[in-house]
Design a protein around this motif. Structure first.
Motif, PDB file in Angstrom:
ATOM      1  N   PHE A  96      -9.664 -12.724 -33.739  1.00 18.49           N
ATOM      2  CA  PHE A  96      -9.965 -11.305 -33.951  1.00 18.49           C
ATOM      3  C   PHE A  96     -11.447 -11.144 -33.646  1.00 18.49           C
ATOM      4  O   PHE A  96     -12.272 -11.871 -34.188  1.00 18.49           O
ATOM      5  N   ASN A  97     -11.760 -10.166 -32.789  1.00 19.86           N
ATOM      6  CA  ASN A  97     -13.161  -9.946 -32.460  1.00 19.86           C
ATOM      7  C   ASN A  97     -13.493  -8.508 -32.855  1.00 19.86           C
ATOM      8  O   ASN A  97     -13.651  -8.232 -34.041  1.00 19.86           O
ATOM      9  N   GLY A  98     -13.501  -7.587 -31.894  1.00 18.24           N
ATOM     10  CA  GLY A  98     -13.646  -6.181 -32.286  1.00 18.24           C
ATOM     11  C   GLY A  98     -12.342  -5.609 -32.846  1.00 18.24           C
ATOM     12  O   GLY A  98     -12.308  -4.518 -33.392  1.00 18.24           O
ATOM     13  N   GLY A 157     -18.166  -4.243 -21.271  1.00 19.44           N
ATOM     14  CA  GLY A 157     -17.403  -3.027 -21.534  1.00 19.44           C
ATOM     15  C   GLY A 157     -18.365  -1.951 -22.028  1.00 19.44           C
ATOM     16  O   GLY A 157     -19.495  -2.246 -22.416  1.00 19.44           O
ATOM     17  N   THR A 158     -17.898  -0.717 -22.028  1.00 22.94           N
ATOM     18  CA  THR A 158     -18.793   0.400 -22.336  1.00 22.94           C
ATOM     19  C   THR A 158     -18.893   0.703 -23.828  1.00 22.94           C
ATOM     20  O   THR A 158     -19.859   1.295 -24.268  1.00 22.94           O
ATOM     21  N   CYS A 159     -17.888   0.324 -24.573  1.00 23.92           N
ATOM     22  CA  CYS A 159     -17.781   0.739 -25.973  1.00 23.92           C
ATOM     23  C   CYS A 159     -18.587  -0.209 -26.861  1.00 23.92           C
ATOM     24  O   CYS A 159     -18.421  -1.426 -26.779  1.00 23.92           O
ATOM     25  N   VAL A 449      -1.306  -2.443 -14.036  1.00 17.87           N
ATOM     26  CA  VAL A 449      -1.676  -2.124 -15.410  1.00 17.87           C
ATOM     27  C   VAL A 449      -2.923  -2.912 -15.806  1.00 17.87           C
ATOM     28  O   VAL A 449      -2.966  -4.128 -15.620  1.00 17.87           O
ATOM     29  N   TYR A 450      -3.918  -2.233 -16.343  1.00 22.74           N
ATOM     30  CA  TYR A 450      -5.079  -2.965 -16.877  1.00 22.74           C
ATOM     31  C   TYR A 450      -4.646  -3.625 -18.184  1.00 22.74           C
ATOM     32  O   TYR A 450      -4.299  -2.958 -19.149  1.00 22.74           O
ATOM     33  N   VAL A 451      -4.656  -4.935 -18.197  1.00 18.77           N
ATOM     34  CA  VAL A 451      -4.073  -5.669 -19.323  1.00 18.77           C
ATOM     35  C   VAL A 451      -4.730  -5.290 -20.649  1.00 18.77           C
ATOM     36  O   VAL A 451      -4.078  -5.263 -21.693  1.00 18.77           O
TER      37      VAL A 451
END
Ligand SMILES: Cc1cc2nc3c(=O)[nH]c(=O)nc-3n(C[C@H](O)[C@H](O)[C@H](O)COP(=O)(O)OP(=O)(O)OC[C@H]3O[C@@H](n4cnc5c(N)ncnc54)[C@H](O)[C@@H]3O)c2cc1C
Length: 494
Positions: A96-98, A157-159, A449-451
């Motif tokens: 588990f990360n974010g 990533g942007t978030c 599909v973006y996984v």
């Protein structure tokens, strides 16, 4: 009868001899046994504590993995020891990360050990200033800020509340991908704990390297990664946020095709369809971002075709790279970074350009289902058009990420308060229907599909590419490195 009970005793003591604790032991017993082998800084929690609840709460409350014990490693050897323990105890294990992965395949983990990566957070810039080494549990914002303070940047990533490795192991789209490629394209080396509980430092000389760049969640737990970094060349960034009525859907996406599909590397365009009742009480509006790097205001030549469509509102802001997450509402304090008990499945499909009639159909179907007092009224439909020059400059065969030829990432995100199976099915039906409309508009039979956005009902071909060689290579690597499928909860390759 007596023989049966003796057999049961033998079976249970065999299981005990592996770990010191029986397979069917209570979470507290596993927690105690783990505490005994882990470093003093590691923490272990089991159900019915506030910490356990906090550590196991995920962004999407749909089809969640079920955790019995949460381990918080303090050093990478704790990850090694936890995986060895889980192997001996025959317990599933999941990093588990974010905790923003929403793919429903994660629910296949039922009762196991969570490895919460949060204490393995570090950002170390190399002396030669060409690479950064990031701990396996580092969140995106920590890297952005540390690099910025050193005059450096890289693709993440942007978030802000998503981890560095969560997106990157599945490819990793980010603001700077037009220059440098995907987040995974920046990898130089990494430390990874494999399914057998051994720690390896791998780089491009390993056969596993290719798989870690696009299907990495399937092969191990990464305790640190070293990635390329770059001097900041442009300090200024600007955004225009335009809001349009949904009635203008055709004109807007026609204009996006005409004026934004061959834009320079420094322009990014995202749009969201969502309800903002204060602006339009009846139907979703279209929120349209045009972002420019290296400018204090977005070039009027870029925005003119959209201003000409008479948006309801235009907001302009300027600042630097660190402001992008706040402007686009994915900063630490923004709603998508809160874990508020909502189900958040997405139904992604990549497209090369907008099919305008399909956009119109999709808008009508979306508006019909999310307006008024619909349980899905907080849903959004996302269209993310990042520059692709840097992504397409990288050899497509160099990584398990398979969709470099696509340009725009689209996905309905069906948000709702969980209320049982029937509503889950309605949400899935709606998400699939909307995705089908956009997919049919591509004219391509293959579904790309973006996984990292996947719902979970797609196939390995949809996640990792239709080419047979890709599927063979992933399966062969899986057989070699994870024959028992220990890391097969997130979009399993086989
Ligand atoms: C608000 C929001 C914004 C997003 N923005 C972007 C974006 O800009 N670009 C983009 O590409 N994606 C983006 N995503 C999608 C994102 O890539 C996925 O949701 C990703 O799975 C989140 O990673 P995480 O660490 O937060 O989640 P987690 O659920 O903690 O991790 C995701 C998966 O990776 C595995 N994993 C995590 N860390 C490791 C590790 N160190 N080693 C091995 N496996 C690991 C986990 O076991 C899990 O299966 C966004 C998602 C959200 C919700």
């Amino acid at each position: 009868m007596r023989w049966l009970s003796i057999r049961a005793l033998i079976a249970s003591s065999l299981a005990m001899s592996a770990t010191g604790v029986g397979v069917s032991a209570a979470p507290e017993q596993h927690a105690k046994a783990l505490e005994d082998v882990l470093s003093p800084g590691a923490k272990v929690y089991y159900p019915n504590s506030t910490e356990f609840t906090t550590l196991t709460t995920r962004w999407s409350a749909l089809a969640e993995p079920k955790v019995n014990v949460a381990v918080v490693p303090a050093v990478e050897d704790d990850v090694v020891k936890t995986i060895r323990y889980a192997n001996k105890a025959k317990l599933p294990v999941l990093a588990f990360n974010g905790a923003h992965a929403a793919i429903t395949t994660l629910a296949r983990m039922q009762g196991g050990i969570e490895i919460y990566m949060g204490q393995l957070s570090s950002v170390t810039i190399a002396e030669d200033q060409k690479t950064v080494t990031v701990g396996g549990g580092t969140l995106t914002k920590a890297v952005t800020d540390a690099l910025w303070n050193a005059g450096k940047q890289t693709v993440t990533g942007t978030c802000e509340c998503v981890s560095v490795l969560g997106p990157a192991l599945g490819g990793g789209h980010g603001w700077l991908q037009g220059h440098y490629g995907l987040a995974a394209d920046q990898f130089v080396s990494m430390n990874v704990v494999l399914a057998d509980g051994t720690l390896h430092k791998i780089d491009a000389s390993s056969d596993l390297w290719w798989a870690m760049k696009g299907a990495g969640q399937n092969f191990g737990i990464v305790t640190s990664v070293t990635s390329k970094i770059y001097d900041i060349e442009q300090y200024d960034w600007a955004i225009e946020t335009l809001i349009f009525s949904g009635d203008q859907v055709e004109a807007i996406y026609q204009a996006a095709n005409d004026h934004l599909s061959t834009v320079p590397v420094n322009i990014i365009n995202w749009s969201y369809w969502l309800n903002i009742p204060g602006i339009d009480p009846d139907k979703p509006v279209i929120l349209f971002y045009i972002i420019q790097e290296g400018a204090k205001s977005v070039d009027p030549a870029i925005t003119k075709p959209f201003h000409d469509l008479n948006p309801i509102s235009i907001d302009a802001e300027s600042g630097d790279y660190r402001d992008l997450a706040r402007w686009t509402q994915i900063a630490l304090e923004s709603a998508p970074c809160q874990k508020s008990g909502l189900a958040n499945p997405r139904f992604p499909v990549y497209v090369k350009r907008y099919n305008v009639p399909a956009q119109k159909l999709a808008y009508a179907a979306f508006a019909a289902e999310v307006s008024g007092d619909s349980p899905f009224s907080s849903s959004i439909f996302m269209f993310e058009a990042y520059p692709v020059q840097g992504v397409q400059a990288v050899d497509s065969n160099s990584a398990a990420y398979a969709f470099r030829g696509d340009s725009i990432l689209t996905a309905p995100l069906i948000t709702y308060t969980p209320a049982g199976d029937e509503l889950d099915q309605q949400a899935a039906q709606l998400g699939n229907k909307l995705r089908d409309i956009v997919h049919q508009g591509t004219g391509n039979e293959e579904l790309h599909v973006y996984v990292n956005y996947a719902f979970g009902n797609e196939s390995p071909q949809n996640w990792y590419g239709n080419e047979q060689w890709r599927q063979h290579r992933l399966k062969a690597l899986k057989k070699k490195y994870d024959p028992k499928g220990r890391f097969s909860f997130f979009a399993p390759v086989a």
